[in-house]
Each structure stands twice: as structure tokens, then as C-alpha cells.
Design a protein around this motif. Sequence first.
Motif, PDB file in Angstrom:
ATOM      1  N   THR A  61       0.802  -1.219   0.000  1.00 23.47           N
ATOM      2  CA  THR A  61       0.000   0.000   0.000  1.00 23.47           C
ATOM      3  C   THR A  61       0.833   1.267   0.000  1.00 23.47           C
ATOM      4  OG1 THR A  61      -0.192  -0.038   2.402  1.00 23.47           O
ATOM      5  CG2 THR A  61      -1.977  -1.062   1.148  1.00 23.47           C
ATOM      6  N   GLY A  62       2.097   1.184   0.364  1.00 27.54           N
ATOM      7  CA  GLY A  62       2.928   2.379   0.441  1.00 27.54           C
ATOM      8  C   GLY A  62       3.851   2.510  -0.746  1.00 27.54           C
ATOM      9  N   ASP A  63       3.950   3.742  -1.272  1.00 20.14           N
ATOM     10  CA  ASP A  63       4.849   3.994  -2.397  1.00 20.14           C
ATOM     11  C   ASP A  63       6.100   4.755  -1.984  1.00 20.14           C
ATOM     12  OD1 ASP A  63       3.178   2.728  -4.206  1.00 20.14           O
ATOM     13  OD2 ASP A  63       2.106   4.563  -4.713  1.00 20.14           O
ATOM     14  N   GLY A  64       6.032   5.445  -0.852  1.00 21.62           N
ATOM     15  CA  GLY A  64       7.166   6.255  -0.442  1.00 21.62           C
ATOM     16  C   GLY A  64       7.318   6.288   1.064  1.00 21.62           C
ATOM     17  N   PRO A  65       8.406   6.923   1.518  1.00 21.59           N
ATOM     18  CA  PRO A  65       8.686   6.940   2.957  1.00 21.59           C
ATOM     19  C   PRO A  65       7.685   7.760   3.766  1.00 21.59           C
ATOM     20  CG  PRO A  65      10.248   8.310   1.786  1.00 21.59           C
ATOM     21  CD  PRO A  65       9.422   7.604   0.740  1.00 21.59           C
ATOM     22  N   ASP A  66       6.957   8.655   3.119  1.00 19.72           N
ATOM     23  CA  ASP A  66       6.003   9.491   3.842  1.00 19.72           C
ATOM     24  C   ASP A  66       4.582   8.941   3.797  1.00 19.72           C
ATOM     25  OD1 ASP A  66       7.977  11.306   4.569  1.00 19.72           O
ATOM     26  OD2 ASP A  66       7.761  12.427   2.702  1.00 19.72           O
ATOM     27  N   ASP A  67       4.389   7.793   3.182  1.00 15.43           N
ATOM     28  CA  ASP A  67       3.059   7.177   3.142  1.00 15.43           C
ATOM     29  C   ASP A  67       2.739   6.575   4.497  1.00 15.43           C
ATOM     30  OD1 ASP A  67       2.819   7.836   0.504  1.00 15.43           O
ATOM     31  OD2 ASP A  67       3.429   5.880  -0.234  1.00 15.43           O
ATOM     32  N   PHE A  68       1.459   6.532   4.803  1.00 18.16           N
ATOM     33  CA  PHE A  68       1.052   5.909   6.049  1.00 18.16           C
ATOM     34  C   PHE A  68      -0.259   5.177   5.845  1.00 18.16           C
ATOM     35  CE2 PHE A  68      -1.171   9.912   6.094  1.00 18.16           C
ATOM     36  CZ  PHE A  68      -2.400   9.610   6.658  1.00 18.16           C
ATOM     37  N   VAL A  69      -0.487   4.221   6.709  1.00 17.06           N
ATOM     38  CA  VAL A  69      -1.722   3.442   6.695  1.00 17.06           C
ATOM     39  C   VAL A  69      -2.196   3.344   8.140  1.00 17.06           C
ATOM     40  CG1 VAL A  69      -2.796   1.244   6.096  1.00 17.06           C
ATOM     41  CG2 VAL A  69      -0.870   2.071   4.753  1.00 17.06           C
ATOM     42  N   VAL A  70      -3.465   3.576   8.356  1.00 16.54           N
ATOM     43  CA  VAL A  70      -4.030   3.462   9.696  1.00 16.54           C
ATOM     44  C   VAL A  70      -4.025   1.993  10.098  1.00 16.54           C
ATOM     45  CG1 VAL A  70      -6.101   3.855  11.094  1.00 16.54           C
ATOM     46  CG2 VAL A  70      -5.459   5.500   9.310  1.00 16.54           C
ATOM     47  N   ILE A  71      -3.536   1.735  11.302  1.00 18.70           N
ATOM     48  CA  ILE A  71      -3.357   0.348  11.738  1.00 18.70           C
ATOM     49  C   ILE A  71      -4.673  -0.428  11.746  1.00 18.70           C
ATOM     50  CG2 ILE A  71      -3.560   0.745  14.227  1.00 18.70           C
ATOM     51  CD1 ILE A  71      -1.065  -1.193  14.402  1.00 18.70           C
ATOM     52  N   ASN A  72      -5.766   0.227  12.105  1.00 17.64           N
ATOM     53  CA  ASN A  72      -7.054  -0.465  12.096  1.00 17.64           C
ATOM     54  C   ASN A  72      -7.485  -0.830  10.677  1.00 17.64           C
ATOM     55  OD1 ASN A  72      -7.182  -0.299  14.851  1.00 17.64           O
ATOM     56  ND2 ASN A  72      -8.587   1.418  14.886  1.00 17.64           N
ATOM     57  N   HIS A  73      -7.063  -0.036   9.694  1.00 16.06           N
ATOM     58  CA  HIS A  73      -7.375  -0.377   8.301  1.00 16.06           C
ATOM     59  C   HIS A  73      -6.600  -1.606   7.861  1.00 16.06           C
ATOM     60  CE1 HIS A  73      -8.779   3.993   7.298  1.00 16.06           C
ATOM     61  NE2 HIS A  73      -9.502   3.410   8.242  1.00 16.06           N
ATOM     62  N   VAL A  74      -5.364  -1.700   8.315  1.00 19.89           N
ATOM     63  CA  VAL A  74      -4.571  -2.895   8.000  1.00 19.89           C
ATOM     64  C   VAL A  74      -5.241  -4.115   8.610  1.00 19.89           C
ATOM     65  CG1 VAL A  74      -2.341  -4.041   8.293  1.00 19.89           C
ATOM     66  CG2 VAL A  74      -2.431  -1.587   7.818  1.00 19.89           C
ATOM     67  N   ARG A  75      -5.644  -3.996   9.867  1.00 20.91           N
ATOM     68  CA  ARG A  75      -6.337  -5.115  10.535  1.00 20.91           C
ATOM     69  C   ARG A  75      -7.583  -5.511   9.758  1.00 20.91           C
ATOM     70  NH1 ARG A  75      -9.446  -3.167  15.216  1.00 20.91           N
ATOM     71  NH2 ARG A  75     -10.805  -2.728  13.464  1.00 20.91           N
ATOM     72  N   ASP A  76      -8.352  -4.518   9.325  1.00 18.05           N
ATOM     73  CA  ASP A  76      -9.588  -4.804   8.595  1.00 18.05           C
ATOM     74  C   ASP A  76      -9.318  -5.454   7.241  1.00 18.05           C
ATOM     75  OD1 ASP A  76     -10.783  -3.641  10.771  1.00 18.05           O
ATOM     76  OD2 ASP A  76     -11.392  -1.817   9.725  1.00 18.05           O
ATOM     77  N   MET A  77      -8.172  -5.154   6.640  1.00 16.92           N
ATOM     78  CA  MET A  77      -7.811  -5.762   5.368  1.00 16.92           C
ATOM     79  C   MET A  77      -7.400  -7.223   5.545  1.00 16.92           C
ATOM     80  SD  MET A  77      -5.654  -2.539   3.884  1.00 16.92           S
ATOM     81  CE  MET A  77      -5.094  -3.284   2.371  1.00 16.92           C
ATOM     82  N   ILE A  78      -6.819  -7.537   6.695  1.00 13.80           N
ATOM     83  CA  ILE A  78      -6.283  -8.872   6.935  1.00 13.80           C
ATOM     84  C   ILE A  78      -7.310  -9.807   7.568  1.00 13.80           C
ATOM     85  CG2 ILE A  78      -4.603 -10.170   8.304  1.00 13.80           C
ATOM     86  CD1 ILE A  78      -2.679  -7.826   7.920  1.00 13.80           C
ATOM     87  N   LEU A  79      -8.038  -9.297   8.541  1.00  6.60           N
ATOM     88  CA  LEU A  79      -8.937 -10.152   9.320  1.00  6.60           C
ATOM     89  C   LEU A  79     -10.394  -9.919   8.949  1.00  6.60           C
ATOM     90  CD1 LEU A  79      -7.365  -9.748  12.870  1.00  6.60           C
ATOM     91  CD2 LEU A  79      -7.080 -11.651  11.286  1.00  6.60           C
ATOM     92  N   PRO A  80     -11.089 -10.962   8.545  1.00  2.10           N
ATOM     93  CA  PRO A  80     -12.530 -10.826   8.327  1.00  2.10           C
ATOM     94  C   PRO A  80     -13.209 -10.447   9.642  1.00  2.10           C
ATOM     95  CG  PRO A  80     -11.735 -12.964   7.548  1.00  2.10           C
ATOM     96  CD  PRO A  80     -10.613 -12.313   8.287  1.00  2.10           C
ATOM     97  N   ILE A  81     -14.298  -9.736   9.543  1.00  2.00           N
ATOM     98  CA  ILE A  81     -14.979  -9.234  10.731  1.00  2.00           C
ATOM     99  C   ILE A  81     -15.337 -10.349  11.715  1.00  2.00           C
ATOM    100  CG2 ILE A  81     -17.318  -9.247   9.793  1.00  2.00           C
ATOM    101  CD1 ILE A  81     -17.635  -6.453  11.179  1.00  2.00           C
ATOM    102  N   LYS A  82     -15.669 -11.517  11.213  1.00  2.00           N
ATOM    103  CA  LYS A  82     -16.063 -12.623  12.092  1.00  2.00           C
ATOM    104  C   LYS A  82     -14.888 -13.185  12.885  1.00  2.00           C
ATOM    105  CE  LYS A  82     -15.623 -16.192   8.589  1.00  2.00           C
ATOM    106  NZ  LYS A  82     -16.252 -17.278   7.890  1.00  2.00           N
ATOM    107  N   ASN A  83     -13.650 -12.917  12.453  1.00  2.00           N
ATOM    108  CA  ASN A  83     -12.472 -13.457  13.136  1.00  2.00           C
ATOM    109  C   ASN A  83     -11.744 -12.442  14.010  1.00  2.00           C
ATOM    110  OD1 ASN A  83     -13.021 -15.754  11.719  1.00  2.00           O
ATOM    111  ND2 ASN A  83     -11.338 -15.527  10.277  1.00  2.00           N
ATOM    112  N   ARG A  84     -12.163 -11.197  14.000  1.00  2.00           N
ATOM    113  CA  ARG A  84     -11.405 -10.154  14.691  1.00  2.00           C
ATOM    114  C   ARG A  84     -11.327 -10.378  16.194  1.00  2.00           C
ATOM    115  NH1 ARG A  84     -13.702  -5.338  11.049  1.00  2.00           N
ATOM    116  NH2 ARG A  84     -12.725  -6.117   9.153  1.00  2.00           N
ATOM    117  N   LYS A  85     -12.417 -10.756  16.792  1.00  2.00           N
ATOM    118  CA  LYS A  85     -12.412 -10.966  18.248  1.00  2.00           C
ATOM    119  C   LYS A  85     -11.539 -12.170  18.621  1.00  2.00           C
ATOM    120  CE  LYS A  85     -13.996  -9.550  22.194  1.00  2.00           C
ATOM    121  NZ  LYS A  85     -13.520  -8.303  22.739  1.00  2.00           N
TER     122      LYS A  85
END
Length: 76
Positions: free
Chosen positions: A27-51
Motif C-alpha cells: 500500500t505504500g509507495d514512499g517513505p512518507d506514506d502511512f496506513v491506519v493500523i485499524n485499516h490494515v487489521r480490517d484488510m487482513i482479518l474478516p470481521i467474524k475473526n477479529r475478536k
Amino acid sequence: MLSNTIRKKKDEVYNMVQRIVDVLESTGDGPDDFVVINHVRDMILPIKNRKSMEKIWTKAVNFINENESRVRTEVQ
């Protein structure tokens, strides 16, 4: 048997770390890019598995904060 359980949990954490790093790299192209950690979690974990995966997620994030020099976390 206990050591197998501990080893399995460690493997799950390391796999989660790798998945997080893969998402950040894709998701990042450069050193100043950032991603919200909760968005990363949401991309990786389906909602049913988060808990059920919450402890592994937290351990993986802590591992990255302590050991991964390519990733910086900050509060904004």
C-alpha cells in the motif's frame, strides 16, 4: 504437548507479522506514506475473526513495534 501449543501460537504471530508487513509494502509507495493500523487489521482479518484473533493481532503489532525497523508507528 505444551511446547507444541506455544510453538503454534508463535507461528501464528509470525504469520500475522508477515501479513501485516506485506499489506504495508503493497500500500505504500514512499517513505512518507502511512496506513491506519485499524485499516490494515480490517484488510487482513474478516470481521467474524477479529475478536478471536485479537490476542495474535496485538502480539504481532507489538512485535513489529519492537523488532521491525522498516515500520514506524505513531499517534496523530
